[in-house]
Design an enzyme around this catalytic site. Structure first.
Site, short mmCIF file in Angstrom:
data_model
loop_
_atom_site.label_atom_id
_atom_site.label_comp_id
_atom_site.label_asym_id
_atom_site.label_seq_id
_atom_site.Cartn_x
_atom_site.Cartn_y
_atom_site.Cartn_z
N SER A 172 -10.80 2.13 14.85
CA SER A 172 -10.98 1.38 16.10
C SER A 172 -11.11 2.30 17.29
O SER A 172 -10.91 3.52 17.19
CB SER A 172 -9.79 0.42 16.32
OG SER A 172 -8.68 1.13 16.84
N LEU A 218 0.80 -1.22 0.00
CA LEU A 218 0.00 0.00 0.00
C LEU A 218 0.83 1.27 0.00
O LEU A 218 0.35 2.33 -0.38
CB LEU A 218 -0.94 0.01 1.22
CG LEU A 218 -2.14 -0.93 1.18
CD1 LEU A 218 -2.99 -0.75 2.43
CD2 LEU A 218 -2.99 -0.70 -0.06
N LYS A 234 -3.76 4.93 13.94
CA LYS A 234 -5.18 4.73 13.61
C LYS A 234 -5.94 6.04 13.70
O LYS A 234 -6.84 6.30 12.90
CB LYS A 234 -5.80 3.69 14.55
CG LYS A 234 -5.32 2.26 14.32
CD LYS A 234 -5.55 1.75 12.91
CE LYS A 234 -7.00 1.47 12.62
NZ LYS A 234 -7.19 0.84 11.28
N ALA A 288 -6.83 -2.85 6.02
CA ALA A 288 -5.45 -3.22 6.29
C ALA A 288 -4.88 -2.49 7.50
O ALA A 288 -5.02 -1.28 7.63
CB ALA A 288 -4.59 -2.92 5.06
N ILE A 330 -14.57 0.43 15.45
CA ILE A 330 -14.98 -0.82 16.10
C ILE A 330 -14.10 -1.10 17.31
O ILE A 330 -12.99 -0.59 17.40
CB ILE A 330 -14.92 -1.99 15.10
CG1 ILE A 330 -13.47 -2.23 14.64
CG2 ILE A 330 -15.81 -1.73 13.90
CD1 ILE A 330 -13.30 -3.45 13.77
#
Length: 336
Positions: free
Chosen positions: A119, A57, A153, A79, A176
């Site tokens: 997350s 990526l 993140k 990913a 999540i």
């Protein structure tokens, strides 16, 4: 697209991972969708009818080549390295990889929507007792004094939302629960059945595509983040003990030994997997409301978390050879 329920051609990054592979399986159940996976090393959790594309990526040429070949309508960006991966790997995948993917997706005329798997770690923990919403939550950033996974993140979450552009690319973020916890088990956290995580991704993608063809909705999806969970906040080890009980090993209160959080910082002389910054993160709660996902996406959590958990644990035990035979119904999730 062949039907209102079709997502057309889709590309899943990280489609060999835990969530990604389950998403691929669900997408394949719709015969009108063509499913592709991009992964650095696509050798595990493979599905027969999906097509796999080895690519990094962080390499713009490789990513652009895959997009040109596949011509996806929707990208699911799942990913991410493991929480304890080296900092360099976390930064390269979660930040640089996300930036490259967004840039290439914006230049690819076939891509209309991108859904990002974020997350709870991306969120700055609130004070004890505070249940957060998407409007009140703050994201970790490059200046946060926190572990690299949470930092990256948070950066990825923010940049995916910032990349939303109705004239080029519609984006949405799903946050999540992903947990590790120590301490006295008083703080509340979120948990979510993997099947519902997958369902939320598909709902978000359909909603984004729907916004391309319908009048502007009062409940916008593009450029928005959504909290996803079972809708039941509870202390971490209360949930863990539910797992033990479902496996036939209930834990009585007088069997519980509490290890204080500070003690973990002084165990042994080797470099610990959980660093001091990580443990500080666990002193605060990340509990949230899922009303926005229910209202805007039509998301509904599990109706009985205990029942679903029992089936998941039983199936996992059969899968691992811990018990022979099971009453788990056909189609139940195969792994916890």
């Amino acid at each position: 697209m062949d039907s209102p329920d079709s997502l057309g051609t889709v590309l899943v990054t990280g489609g060999c991972g835990r969530i990604g592979s389950r998403l691929v399986k669900a997408l394949l159940s719709n015969p009108t969708s063509s499913v592709h996976v991009v992964s650095r090393n696509p050798t595990s959790n493979l599905h027969t009818n999906a097509k796999y594309h080895p690519a990094n990526l962080t390499n713009a040429e490789q990513v652009a080549a895959v997009l040109q070949e596949v011509k996806p309508t929707v990208i699911f960006h799942c990913a991410s390295p493991d929480y304890l991966a080296p900092d360099k790997e976390l930064w390269h995948t979660n930040v640089i990889g996300t930036r490259v993917l967004l840039q290439c997706a914006a230049k690819c005329s076939s891509v209309k929507a991108l859904v990002y798997t974020s997350s709870n770690s991306a969120i700055v923990p609130a004070a004890p007792g505070v249940v957060q919403t998407e409007e009140t939550a703050k994201l970790q950033d490059e200046h946060s004094k926190i572990d690299m996974y949470s930092k990256t993140k948070g950066i990825g979450d923010r940049e995916v939302l910032a990349a939303n552009n109705p004239s080029e690319l519609l984006t949405a973020v799903l946050r999540i629960p992903v947990h590790v916890q120590l301490g006295d088990d008083k703080l509340k956290y979120e948990f979510c059945y993997d099947g519902k995580v997958v369902e939320a991704h598909i709902l978000a993608a359909k909603a984004l595509l729907g916004e391309l063809t319908s009048k502007p909705a009062t409940k916008k999806v593009n450029g928005e983040a959504f909290f996803i969970s079972d809708g039941i906040s509870m202390p971490f080890f209360e949930f863990a003990r539910k797992v033990y009980a479902s496996a036939g090993h209930p834990v009585a209160n007088d069997e519980i030994k509490v290890m204080p959080l500070w003690f973990m910082a002084h165990l042994g002389t080797r470099k610990p997997e959980l660093r001091r910054l990580d443990m500080d993160h666990f002193k605060k709660s990340v509990a949230w409301k899922i009303g926005k996902a229910k209202t805007v996406l039509g998301y509904e959590p599990v109706t009985d978390q205990d029942e679903v958990l029992k089936k998941c644990v039983e199936s996992c035990m059969v899968h691992c050879g811990l018990i022979v035979g099971s009453e788990v119904p056909v189609g139940a999730i195969k792994q916890l």
